[in-house]
Design a protein around this motif. Sequence first.
Motif, PDB file in Angstrom:
ATOM      1  N   THR A 197      -7.859  -8.015  -7.575  1.00 45.16           N
ATOM      2  CA  THR A 197      -7.404  -8.153  -6.194  1.00 45.16           C
ATOM      3  C   THR A 197      -6.400  -9.294  -6.064  1.00 45.16           C
ATOM      4  OG1 THR A 197      -9.536  -7.328  -5.370  1.00 45.16           O
ATOM      5  CG2 THR A 197      -8.145  -8.514  -3.805  1.00 45.16           C
ATOM      6  N   ILE A 231     -12.984  -0.663  -6.214  1.00 38.85           N
ATOM      7  CA  ILE A 231     -11.619  -0.660  -5.668  1.00 38.85           C
ATOM      8  C   ILE A 231     -10.534  -0.632  -6.734  1.00 38.85           C
ATOM      9  CG2 ILE A 231     -12.361  -1.903  -3.610  1.00 38.85           C
ATOM     10  CD1 ILE A 231     -11.252  -4.457  -4.776  1.00 38.85           C
ATOM     11  N   MET A 271     -17.545  -2.363  -4.300  1.00 41.24           N
ATOM     12  CA  MET A 271     -16.748  -1.376  -3.568  1.00 41.24           C
ATOM     13  C   MET A 271     -15.995  -0.384  -4.454  1.00 41.24           C
ATOM     14  SD  MET A 271     -15.235  -3.980  -0.713  1.00 41.24           S
ATOM     15  CE  MET A 271     -13.960  -2.875  -0.122  1.00 41.24           C
ATOM     16  N   SER A 324      -8.689   0.459  -1.241  1.00 40.90           N
ATOM     17  CA  SER A 324     -10.027   0.392  -0.648  1.00 40.90           C
ATOM     18  C   SER A 324      -9.994   0.662   0.848  1.00 40.90           C
ATOM     19  CB  SER A 324     -10.636  -0.997  -0.887  1.00 40.90           C
ATOM     20  OG  SER A 324      -9.833  -1.994  -0.274  1.00 40.90           O
TER      21      SER A 324
END
Length: 317
Positions: free
Chosen positions: A61, A250, A248, A223
């Motif tokens: 991320t 992602i 999650m 996401s």
Amino acid sequence: MHSYLEFEKPVADIVGKAQELKALAASGEAVDVDGEIARLETKANQTLADIYAKLTPWQKTLVARHPDRPHAAHYIAALIEDFTPLAGDRSFGEDQAIIAGFGRFRGQSVAILGQEKGSDTETRLRHNFGMARPEGYRKSVRIMDLAERFGIPVLSLVDTAGAYPGRGAEERGQAEAIARSTDRCLSLGVPNVAVVIGEGGSGGAIAIAATSKVLMLEHAVYSVISPEGAASILWRDSARAQEAATSMKITAQDLLRMGVIDGIIEEPVGGAHRAREIIIDRAGTAIETALASMASLSPDELRRQRRDKFLAIGRSL
């Protein structure tokens, strides 16, 4: 000079030592240090490769958000010839968070929708950090309408933290605009390809990414909500973003396994921001391959395949 992320500190330390030796050699205060400099540079490259071979979802991320990562404008400048931007939604105004227009990609006409975050303070403010308002999505629908009318494929470059959540955007129908843009992507009778080049955040991303082929860069993320947002909702603690990112799924690797995306574009060691020309060329090749795979399909076949692709997500056989 690269801007190092926190988890890249071991690399930064080694590079710093090599630079100190180079400075000493240049000043004449040290002799015969070439061997040591070469050893440090080799060690730095290997350390970087080791780190990027096992990035966590949260680290990916951070890489996806790196300020030096190439943005939509860079891809358009390098891959699109004779680009002609079009502005406005013919209803309210222009939204520069989405760059839209027509040009030529490796010999064929294409329509382009690119979410642009900006590269410095001035451009970030002008492009609203890539967070589109309703008029941005209505402009996208206008471009897609034109593309279908003239039989031109659509290329989407996805890079946004999400649609702009401000009061004005909500008053002008943000949710409705996102829904109509998503629906237009799904109903197109021409090929469309989306590439997640950085962040693919929430409905702000899917509005231009509900395409026949969805590709992701190796260290991009995609996401329904940001890790910080998910942590705030689930645990009322945004500091648990790392935990949320892991849960999650992602990353491009997770999403490919789940059938959410169709392919991964490998990034240079250390991320796209370390070799812009290489990653842009790789993305161009992947886009060219994706478009070629759909060149012979009729409008009805394109719509049916796109429909089946999205309906299959999350279903177990």
